[in-house]
Write a protein that holds these residues in place. Structure first.
Motif, mmCIF file in Angstrom:
data_model
loop_
_atom_site.group_PDB
_atom_site.id
_atom_site.type_symbol
_atom_site.label_atom_id
_atom_site.label_comp_id
_atom_site.label_asym_id
_atom_site.label_seq_id
_atom_site.Cartn_x
_atom_site.Cartn_y
_atom_site.Cartn_z
ATOM 1 N N GLY A 84 0.852 -1.175 0.000
ATOM 2 C CA GLY A 84 0.000 0.000 0.000
ATOM 3 C C GLY A 84 0.883 1.218 0.000
ATOM 4 O O GLY A 84 2.096 1.125 0.222
ATOM 5 N N TYR A 85 0.292 2.358 -0.258
ATOM 6 C CA TYR A 85 1.072 3.580 -0.373
ATOM 7 C C TYR A 85 0.255 4.763 0.095
ATOM 8 O O TYR A 85 -0.830 5.016 -0.433
ATOM 9 C CB TYR A 85 1.510 3.758 -1.821
ATOM 10 N N ALA A 86 0.771 5.455 1.081
ATOM 11 C CA ALA A 86 0.156 6.701 1.523
ATOM 12 C C ALA A 86 0.751 7.821 0.671
ATOM 13 O O ALA A 86 1.961 8.008 0.664
ATOM 14 C CB ALA A 86 0.455 6.948 2.999
ATOM 15 N N PRO A 87 -0.047 8.538 -0.079
ATOM 16 C CA PRO A 87 0.487 9.545 -0.998
ATOM 17 C C PRO A 87 0.946 10.822 -0.280
ATOM 18 O O PRO A 87 0.419 11.908 -0.494
ATOM 19 C CB PRO A 87 -0.676 9.812 -1.949
ATOM 20 N N ILE A 88 1.923 10.642 0.598
ATOM 21 C CA ILE A 88 2.524 11.786 1.285
ATOM 22 C C ILE A 88 4.023 11.743 1.036
ATOM 23 O O ILE A 88 4.596 10.685 0.797
ATOM 24 C CB ILE A 88 2.223 11.776 2.805
ATOM 25 N N ALA A 89 4.652 12.883 1.075
ATOM 26 C CA ALA A 89 6.071 12.986 0.724
ATOM 27 C C ALA A 89 6.948 12.059 1.556
ATOM 28 O O ALA A 89 7.876 11.437 1.038
ATOM 29 C CB ALA A 89 6.534 14.431 0.866
#
Length: 102
Positions: free
Chosen positions: A8-13
């Motif tokens: 999964g991927y949290a779209p934060i820097a």
């Protein structure tokens, strides 16, 4: 051994670089496919059930992980942080597997 791995991927820097490092590491292994389905709860349940081999994500909260960690442990799997340290409620970057792969 071939594996089906989900992530999964949290779209934060802050999550981008660790996520890309993880993808690069998986590309060097005999991973048959890599999937992203959007639900940590489902991924943990599928690891516990044996539908997928492993699940890794770099930025989860305790409420995203705790129940799934119990499912995996009760099913004989393994859950750690990304460097292999055993899971605790403070763990945010996790690797969960069927126990045979990590």
């Amino acid at each position: 051994m071939e594996a089906v791995v989900c992530t999964g991927y949290a779209p934060i820097a802050e999550a981008t670089e660790p996520f890309l490092r993880g993808i690069a590491a998986l590309a060097r292994l005999p991973v048959r496919t890599l999937r992203m389905l959007g639900s940590a709860a489902v991924m943990f349940a599928w690891v516990a059930d044996g539908r997928i081999t492993a699940y890794a994500e770099v930025d989860l909260n305790a409420w995203d992980i705790a129940a799934g960690a119990l499912l995996i442990q009760e099913a004989g799997g393994k859950i750690t942080d990304l460097d292999g340290t055993p899971y605790t409620l403070r763990t945010r970057a996790v690797l969960a597997s069927n126990g045979a792969t990590h």
